[in-house]
Motif scaffolding. Sequence first.
Motif, mmCIF file in Angstrom:
data_model
loop_
_atom_site.group_PDB
_atom_site.id
_atom_site.type_symbol
_atom_site.label_atom_id
_atom_site.label_comp_id
_atom_site.label_asym_id
_atom_site.label_seq_id
_atom_site.Cartn_x
_atom_site.Cartn_y
_atom_site.Cartn_z
ATOM 1 N N PRO A 48 0.901 -1.241 -0.003
ATOM 2 C CA PRO A 48 -0.172 -0.055 0.011
ATOM 3 C C PRO A 48 0.919 1.130 -0.099
ATOM 4 O O PRO A 48 2.031 1.212 0.526
ATOM 5 N N TYR A 52 1.776 1.748 6.672
ATOM 6 C CA TYR A 52 1.421 0.820 7.595
ATOM 7 C C TYR A 52 2.419 -0.064 7.626
ATOM 8 O O TYR A 52 3.177 -0.698 6.642
ATOM 9 N N VAL A 55 0.453 -6.406 8.320
ATOM 10 C CA VAL A 55 -0.947 -6.824 7.959
ATOM 11 C C VAL A 55 -2.014 -6.378 8.994
ATOM 12 O O VAL A 55 -2.823 -6.103 8.758
ATOM 13 N N PHE A 58 -2.574 -2.641 8.998
ATOM 14 C CA PHE A 58 -3.238 -2.457 7.708
ATOM 15 C C PHE A 58 -4.782 -2.604 7.974
ATOM 16 O O PHE A 58 -5.563 -1.873 7.812
ATOM 17 N N GLY A 59 -4.827 -3.960 8.452
ATOM 18 C CA GLY A 59 -6.369 -4.216 8.589
ATOM 19 C C GLY A 59 -7.126 -3.687 9.480
ATOM 20 O O GLY A 59 -8.214 -3.431 9.534
ATOM 21 N N ALA A 62 -6.386 1.044 7.822
ATOM 22 C CA ALA A 62 -6.344 1.516 6.619
ATOM 23 C C ALA A 62 -8.043 1.726 6.315
ATOM 24 O O ALA A 62 -8.817 1.264 6.964
ATOM 25 N N ALA A 64 -11.243 1.714 4.011
ATOM 26 C CA ALA A 64 -11.980 0.634 3.257
ATOM 27 C C ALA A 64 -11.761 0.664 1.634
ATOM 28 O O ALA A 64 -11.545 -0.178 1.284
ATOM 29 N N GLU A 66 -8.574 1.930 0.805
ATOM 30 C CA GLU A 66 -7.200 1.397 0.723
ATOM 31 C C GLU A 66 -7.274 -0.156 0.770
ATOM 32 O O GLU A 66 -6.385 -0.746 0.033
ATOM 33 N N ILE A 67 -8.212 -0.647 1.448
ATOM 34 C CA ILE A 67 -8.022 -2.118 1.822
ATOM 35 C C ILE A 67 -8.698 -2.797 0.534
ATOM 36 O O ILE A 67 -8.016 -3.740 -0.228
ATOM 37 N N THR A 68 -9.791 -2.105 -0.105
ATOM 38 C CA THR A 68 -10.316 -2.746 -1.249
ATOM 39 C C THR A 68 -9.254 -2.727 -2.679
ATOM 40 O O THR A 68 -9.466 -3.495 -3.244
ATOM 41 N N PHE A 70 -6.048 -2.509 -2.335
ATOM 42 C CA PHE A 70 -5.195 -3.285 -2.132
ATOM 43 C C PHE A 70 -5.115 -4.936 -2.540
ATOM 44 O O PHE A 70 -4.557 -5.388 -3.613
ATOM 45 N N TRP A 71 -6.408 -5.359 -2.011
ATOM 46 C CA TRP A 71 -6.606 -6.630 -2.443
ATOM 47 C C TRP A 71 -7.207 -6.958 -4.247
ATOM 48 O O TRP A 71 -7.082 -7.852 -4.682
#
Length: 123
Positions: A48, A52, A55, A58-59, A62, A64, A66-68, A70-71
Amino acid sequence: MTSVYDDNNIFAKILRREIPCQSVYEDDYVLAFRDIAPKAPVHILVIPKGRYISVADFGAQATADEITAFWRAVAKIANDMELPAGGFRTIANTGLHGGQEVPHFHVHLLGGRALGPMLAQAA
Ligand code: 5GP
Protein backbone atom coordinates in the motif's frame (compact mmCIF):
# COMPACT_ATOMS: atom_id res chain seq x y z
CA MET A 1 8.44 -5.04 16.37
CA THR A 2 8.12 -1.30 16.74
CA SER A 3 4.67 0.28 16.60
CA VAL A 4 6.01 3.48 15.02
CA TYR A 5 6.31 3.58 11.23
CA ASP A 6 9.92 4.05 10.04
CA ASP A 7 9.97 6.49 7.13
CA ASN A 8 13.48 5.30 6.24
CA ASN A 9 12.50 1.70 5.46
CA ILE A 10 13.40 0.47 1.98
CA PHE A 11 9.84 0.40 0.68
CA ALA A 12 9.20 3.96 1.87
CA LYS A 13 12.27 4.96 -0.17
CA ILE A 14 10.94 3.04 -3.17
CA LEU A 15 7.60 4.86 -2.83
CA ARG A 16 9.45 8.22 -2.76
CA ARG A 17 11.40 7.06 -5.84
CA GLU A 18 14.69 7.40 -3.95
CA ILE A 19 15.41 3.76 -4.82
CA PRO A 20 14.45 2.25 -8.19
CA CYS A 21 12.18 -0.75 -8.58
CA GLN A 22 10.85 -2.90 -11.39
CA SER A 23 7.24 -1.80 -11.15
CA VAL A 24 4.51 -4.08 -12.50
CA TYR A 25 1.43 -2.19 -11.22
CA GLU A 26 0.55 1.17 -9.70
CA ASP A 27 -2.60 3.08 -8.79
CA ASP A 28 -3.53 5.78 -6.26
CA TYR A 29 -3.27 3.36 -3.32
CA VAL A 30 -0.93 0.57 -4.36
CA LEU A 31 2.51 -0.08 -5.85
CA ALA A 32 3.70 -3.54 -6.93
CA PHE A 33 7.21 -4.45 -8.05
CA ARG A 34 9.49 -7.43 -8.53
CA ASP A 35 11.35 -8.74 -5.48
CA ILE A 36 15.08 -8.02 -5.73
CA ALA A 37 15.88 -11.62 -4.65
CA PRO A 38 13.13 -13.72 -6.26
CA LYS A 39 12.26 -17.05 -4.62
CA ALA A 40 10.13 -18.23 -7.58
CA PRO A 41 9.84 -17.46 -11.33
CA VAL A 42 7.21 -14.86 -10.40
CA HIS A 43 7.89 -13.01 -7.14
CA ILE A 44 6.04 -9.73 -6.80
CA LEU A 45 5.76 -7.49 -3.75
CA VAL A 46 2.46 -5.64 -3.42
CA ILE A 47 2.50 -2.66 -1.03
CA PRO A 48 0.00 0.00 0.00
CA LYS A 49 1.14 3.59 -0.48
CA GLY A 50 -0.05 4.38 3.06
CA ARG A 51 2.27 4.17 6.06
CA TYR A 52 1.32 0.75 7.48
CA ILE A 53 3.80 -1.49 9.27
CA SER A 54 2.13 -4.87 9.05
CA VAL A 55 -0.95 -6.75 7.91
CA ALA A 56 -2.40 -6.23 11.40
CA ASP A 57 -1.73 -2.48 11.24
CA PHE A 58 -3.20 -2.32 7.74
CA GLY A 59 -6.29 -4.34 8.65
CA ALA A 60 -6.93 -2.21 11.73
CA GLN A 61 -6.07 1.28 10.43
CA ALA A 62 -6.47 1.45 6.65
CA THR A 63 -9.56 2.93 5.05
CA ALA A 64 -12.08 0.75 3.22
CA ASP A 65 -10.90 2.28 -0.07
CA GLU A 66 -7.27 1.39 0.70
CA ILE A 67 -8.16 -2.17 1.70
CA THR A 68 -10.34 -2.73 -1.35
CA ALA A 69 -7.74 -1.27 -3.71
CA PHE A 70 -5.01 -3.39 -2.16
CA TRP A 71 -6.74 -6.76 -2.52
CA ARG A 72 -8.14 -5.88 -5.94
CA ALA A 73 -4.56 -5.14 -7.03
CA VAL A 74 -3.31 -8.47 -5.64
CA ALA A 75 -6.01 -10.27 -7.63
CA LYS A 76 -5.38 -8.24 -10.79
CA ILE A 77 -1.63 -8.81 -10.71
CA ALA A 78 -2.09 -12.56 -10.12
CA ASN A 79 -4.43 -12.67 -13.12
CA ASP A 80 -2.15 -10.51 -15.29
CA MET A 81 0.76 -12.85 -14.46
CA GLU A 82 -1.46 -15.84 -15.34
CA LEU A 83 -0.90 -17.38 -11.91
CA PRO A 84 -4.38 -18.71 -11.01
CA ALA A 85 -4.32 -21.60 -13.53
CA GLY A 86 -1.29 -23.28 -11.99
CA GLY A 87 -1.84 -21.93 -8.49
CA PHE A 88 0.23 -19.51 -6.48
CA ARG A 89 0.99 -18.35 -2.92
CA THR A 90 0.51 -15.08 -1.06
CA ILE A 91 2.57 -14.41 2.08
CA ALA A 92 2.52 -11.52 4.53
CA ASN A 93 5.36 -11.94 7.01
CA THR A 94 4.90 -10.08 10.27
CA GLY A 95 7.41 -9.18 12.94
CA LEU A 96 10.23 -11.26 14.38
CA HIS A 97 8.59 -14.69 14.35
CA GLY A 98 7.16 -14.04 10.89
CA GLY A 99 10.58 -13.14 9.50
CA GLN A 100 9.53 -9.68 8.34
CA GLU A 101 12.59 -7.77 7.11
CA VAL A 102 10.96 -4.61 5.81
CA PRO A 103 8.58 -2.85 8.23
CA HIS A 104 6.15 -1.61 5.57
CA PHE A 105 3.18 -3.94 5.01
CA HIS A 106 3.60 -6.05 1.89
CA VAL A 107 2.23 -9.19 0.35
CA HIS A 108 4.55 -11.54 -1.51
CA LEU A 109 2.92 -12.99 -4.63
CA LEU A 110 4.82 -16.14 -5.63
CA GLY A 111 4.22 -18.54 -8.49
CA GLY A 112 5.38 -19.97 -11.77
CA ARG A 113 6.36 -23.36 -10.31
CA ALA A 114 5.19 -25.81 -7.65
CA LEU A 115 6.20 -24.13 -4.40
CA GLY A 116 6.25 -27.13 -2.07
CA PRO A 117 5.21 -27.14 1.57
CA MET A 118 4.14 -23.88 3.17
CA LEU A 119 6.84 -23.90 5.85
CA ALA A 120 10.42 -25.13 5.66
CA GLN A 121 10.00 -27.41 8.66
CA ALA A 122 7.38 -28.40 11.21
CA ALA A 123 7.22 -26.85 14.67
P1 5GP B 1 9.94 -9.66 4.22
O1 5GP B 1 11.00 -10.59 4.75
O2 5GP B 1 9.95 -8.34 4.95
O3 5GP B 1 8.57 -10.30 4.18
O4 5GP B 1 10.29 -9.41 2.71
C1 5GP B 1 11.05 -8.33 2.26
C2 5GP B 1 11.39 -8.60 0.81
O5 5GP B 1 11.87 -7.42 0.25
C3 5GP B 1 12.46 -9.69 0.60
O6 5GP B 1 11.93 -10.74 -0.19
C4 5GP B 1 13.59 -8.93 -0.12
O7 5GP B 1 14.22 -9.70 -1.13
C5 5GP B 1 12.85 -7.73 -0.69
N1 5GP B 1 13.68 -6.54 -0.83
C6 5GP B 1 14.53 -6.02 0.09
N2 5GP B 1 15.10 -4.89 -0.37
C7 5GP B 1 14.59 -4.70 -1.62
C8 5GP B 1 14.80 -3.68 -2.61
O8 5GP B 1 15.57 -2.73 -2.43
N3 5GP B 1 14.10 -3.80 -3.76
C9 5GP B 1 13.23 -4.85 -3.98
N4 5GP B 1 12.61 -4.88 -5.16
N5 5GP B 1 13.01 -5.81 -3.07
C10 5GP B 1 13.69 -5.74 -1.91
